[in-house]
Design a protein around this motif. Sequence first.
Motif, PDB file in Angstrom:
ATOM      1  N   GLU A  60       8.450   7.155   6.511  1.00  0.00           N
ATOM      2  CA  GLU A  60       8.776   8.468   7.057  1.00  0.00           C
ATOM      3  C   GLU A  60       8.925   8.400   8.574  1.00  0.00           C
ATOM      4  O   GLU A  60       9.866   8.951   9.151  1.00  0.00           O
ATOM      5  N   GLY A  61       7.994   7.680   9.219  1.00  0.00           N
ATOM      6  CA  GLY A  61       8.043   7.537  10.673  1.00  0.00           C
ATOM      7  C   GLY A  61       9.335   6.867  11.126  1.00  0.00           C
ATOM      8  O   GLY A  61       9.943   7.266  12.130  1.00  0.00           O
ATOM      9  N   PHE A  68      -2.670   0.586  13.126  1.00  0.00           N
ATOM     10  CA  PHE A  68      -1.858   0.591  14.348  1.00  0.00           C
ATOM     11  C   PHE A  68      -1.344   1.996  14.620  1.00  0.00           C
ATOM     12  O   PHE A  68      -1.407   2.881  13.777  1.00  0.00           O
ATOM     13  N   ASP A  69      -0.840   2.149  15.820  1.00  0.00           N
ATOM     14  CA  ASP A  69      -0.307   3.431  16.263  1.00  0.00           C
ATOM     15  C   ASP A  69       1.182   3.466  15.937  1.00  0.00           C
ATOM     16  O   ASP A  69       1.885   2.483  16.161  1.00  0.00           O
ATOM     17  N   LEU A  70       1.633   4.572  15.407  1.00  0.00           N
ATOM     18  CA  LEU A  70       3.040   4.674  15.018  1.00  0.00           C
ATOM     19  C   LEU A  70       3.958   4.478  16.228  1.00  0.00           C
ATOM     20  O   LEU A  70       4.976   3.790  16.151  1.00  0.00           O
ATOM     21  N   ASN A  71       3.556   5.064  17.371  1.00  0.00           N
ATOM     22  CA  ASN A  71       4.386   4.931  18.578  1.00  0.00           C
ATOM     23  C   ASN A  71       4.474   3.486  19.031  1.00  0.00           C
ATOM     24  O   ASN A  71       5.522   3.029  19.476  1.00  0.00           O
ATOM     25  N   LEU A 119      12.325   9.178  10.705  1.00  0.00           N
ATOM     26  CA  LEU A 119      12.365  10.182  11.770  1.00  0.00           C
ATOM     27  C   LEU A 119      13.074   9.626  12.997  1.00  0.00           C
ATOM     28  O   LEU A 119      13.652  10.355  13.783  1.00  0.00           O
ATOM     29  N   GLU A 128       4.498   4.811   2.621  1.00  0.00           N
ATOM     30  CA  GLU A 128       5.079   6.153   2.691  1.00  0.00           C
ATOM     31  C   GLU A 128       5.156   6.650   4.139  1.00  0.00           C
ATOM     32  O   GLU A 128       6.196   7.132   4.589  1.00  0.00           O
ATOM     33  N   SER A 129       4.026   6.488   4.847  1.00  0.00           N
ATOM     34  CA  SER A 129       3.970   7.008   6.218  1.00  0.00           C
ATOM     35  C   SER A 129       4.872   6.223   7.160  1.00  0.00           C
ATOM     36  O   SER A 129       5.549   6.806   8.007  1.00  0.00           O
ATOM     37  N   VAL A 130       4.877   4.882   7.014  1.00  0.00           N
ATOM     38  CA  VAL A 130       5.722   4.078   7.902  1.00  0.00           C
ATOM     39  C   VAL A 130       7.189   4.411   7.644  1.00  0.00           C
ATOM     40  O   VAL A 130       7.977   4.599   8.579  1.00  0.00           O
ATOM     41  N   ASP A 190       0.850  -1.189   0.000  1.00  0.00           N
ATOM     42  CA  ASP A 190       0.000   0.000   0.000  1.00  0.00           C
ATOM     43  C   ASP A 190       0.892   1.247   0.000  1.00  0.00           C
ATOM     44  O   ASP A 190       1.663   1.478   0.928  1.00  0.00           O
ATOM     45  N   GLN A 191       0.734   2.035  -1.067  1.00  0.00           N
ATOM     46  CA  GLN A 191       1.572   3.209  -1.272  1.00  0.00           C
ATOM     47  C   GLN A 191       1.536   4.148  -0.061  1.00  0.00           C
ATOM     48  O   GLN A 191       2.564   4.555   0.469  1.00  0.00           O
ATOM     49  N   MET A 192       0.326   4.463   0.376  1.00  0.00           N
ATOM     50  CA  MET A 192       0.191   5.484   1.418  1.00  0.00           C
ATOM     51  C   MET A 192       0.699   4.999   2.766  1.00  0.00           C
ATOM     52  O   MET A 192       1.372   5.730   3.483  1.00  0.00           O
ATOM     53  N   ILE A 193       0.370   3.751   3.117  1.00  0.00           N
ATOM     54  CA  ILE A 193       0.853   3.217   4.398  1.00  0.00           C
ATOM     55  C   ILE A 193       2.371   3.128   4.354  1.00  0.00           C
ATOM     56  O   ILE A 193       3.065   3.536   5.299  1.00  0.00           O
TER      57      ILE A 193
END
Lengths: 220, 449
Positions: A18-19, A103-106, A22, A14-16, A9-12
């Motif tokens: 980036e997270g 799920f929660d990124l943290n 970081l 991307e976000s994971v 999944d492109q969007m997931i």
Amino acid sequence: MRILLVEDDQMIGESVEEGLRLQHYAVDWVRSGSTATVALSCNMYDLILLDLGLPKKLGLDVLAEYRKQGGNTPVLILTARDTPAERVKGLDAGADDYLVKPFDLNELLARIRALLRRHTGRTQPIITCHGLVLNPASHAVTLHGAVLSLSAREFALLQALIDPPGRVISKTQLEEKLYGWQDEVESNTVEVYIHHLRKKLGTDFIKNVRGVGYMVPDQL
Amino acid sequence: MRTLRQQLLLWLLGGMFVCSMIAGSALYLKVREEANELFDVQLRQATQSLSALTGVADSDDHEELEDQVVVQVWDQKGVLVYSSSLQAALPRYAQGGYQTVRIGDKHWRIYAKNRQSVFIQAAQPVDVREALAKKIAMRSLSPFLLLIPVLGVLIWIVVGRSMRPLNRLADAVGRRSADALQPLSADGLPPEIRPVVEALNDLLEQLDHALATQRAFVADAAHELRSPLTALKLQLQLAEYAANDEQRAVAFHKLHDRLDRASRLVQQLLTLARQEPGYVRDHNEAVDLQLLAQQIVADYYVLAERRKIDLGVETSSLSQIVQGNADSLRILLSNLVDNALRYSANGGKVDISTPVIEGCPALRIADNGPGIAQNDQTRVFDRFFRGEETTAWGSGLGLAIVKNIADAHAATIHLTTTSEKHGLTVTLVFHRSKNQQCIEMHSTNLSKT
């Protein structure tokens, strides 16, 4: 710490990614089971984040194949399938942990830290070595109680050397831990970071093993 | 198992026979008893009638005078020489034989006969005769009156017994629920009910299948909704972590994208649900495909322009009319054009045309995107199917919606991706309804047109 992210999944993805970046992890993101298998055969990873619902080659097949070939990197499954039977199947196929979407990124980051810690045989969340205290969650570092300011790469390099100490790590291995595919690697960066670390920790903290790599000894 | 008709016939006929035998026997005994009683009465009356001859009028008999047969005898001269009753002296009715006469307020039945030297006349009050006859008739009827409730009980039991399989069936149907739609057993059921059970089982099977499909759909939908929600949640947390305004702006922009995606998935789920077979009832509108294509191009023109995609309709002088639902066909074409735009690179080309294929009206959407691999071509119509390494995000429902609408319009879908020329061509051929076949034009081959 280098992580392989397998997520179609492109969007997931991307976000994971980036997270994770970081948090100063080096991330390789692949979008299919077959590329995941290729990536696993060519690189050493500290952790694998695996989505099960991949098109064509399923996540569980990738995992089973990887474990069969002797791969022992911890695997954290990320999936929308949440029935107990699916969890059992995932864990039995060789996964170390299981996280259900959304799920929660943290929580994801905490589980990654826990898996990495367990994999090195450490039970304490804080890494200590010769008066040096590293907190992988907060990235805080102290030496004999004094706060040290380390860059993300320096922190990653130091963690790779002392978790656990007493291992000789080659320059290539260190580079692999610091950079993902997308990152530009300059030829002498590892040396530069080692140099910075020695300035902050003292010259004897990291030993040079000539022709092989670097090591932080068990006992000084 | 006997048929219900056979069972009812057998048991009712048997029961009636037994009852009739019992009632007949009772009637036989009763009638015999009544006849004997009647004969006894005759005996007594004979003695009473003659008691006057002896000159000894039995005072005890006076009470029964009413019942009595009055016997009178006249001699040749017409002098009354004998009368059995002193009170009831009846006149002489000379014509003889049987007759009914009225004397005062009383009717009498009289029999008279001239016997050589004397004229004998016997008379009996009609009401006495009637009462006696009624009494006997009523007594004889009583076994039959008793028989009616017995027959009622018999019918109740026999019909109840025969209907027992029906009750069992009703129970079995009653025990079925949405969770337990196992087929009903036809064992031990009369042949008349078997077709009902078979029809019910067919229905149950269809229902079970429909429910399973629906459950799978809901599960799939919930599962699919998790992905955009995960992306949303992660992006929201990243927006919270943003160190400066610039990062925050980027994060919020992405957040919007993810929200749009979740909304679109919900929208597509709703559209799919509304285009499920049987949902749209009205398929009798005349829809001009050429006009429809023009409207859709107008709708998507801005989007295509933004991405420098050349979107257009090949104009045709022929108006291509199909019977169907205008809204559904609009959704169908929108989804196909949306797909074509989504998978086309910037600067690509999307053409809509309305050819005639084998005499049938058709819709064709051609793009120069990556196309669909041969072995994926049957699976792309499955809900939530997505090809490997697809970069464009889609709900995975577009072609499932298209398939549903096409099926409802008796249209067949052909996908063609030629290896030498990239791009996907989707052709929909609207076969006219069964009674209105397309004109056979085999010279125009599908691949050539």
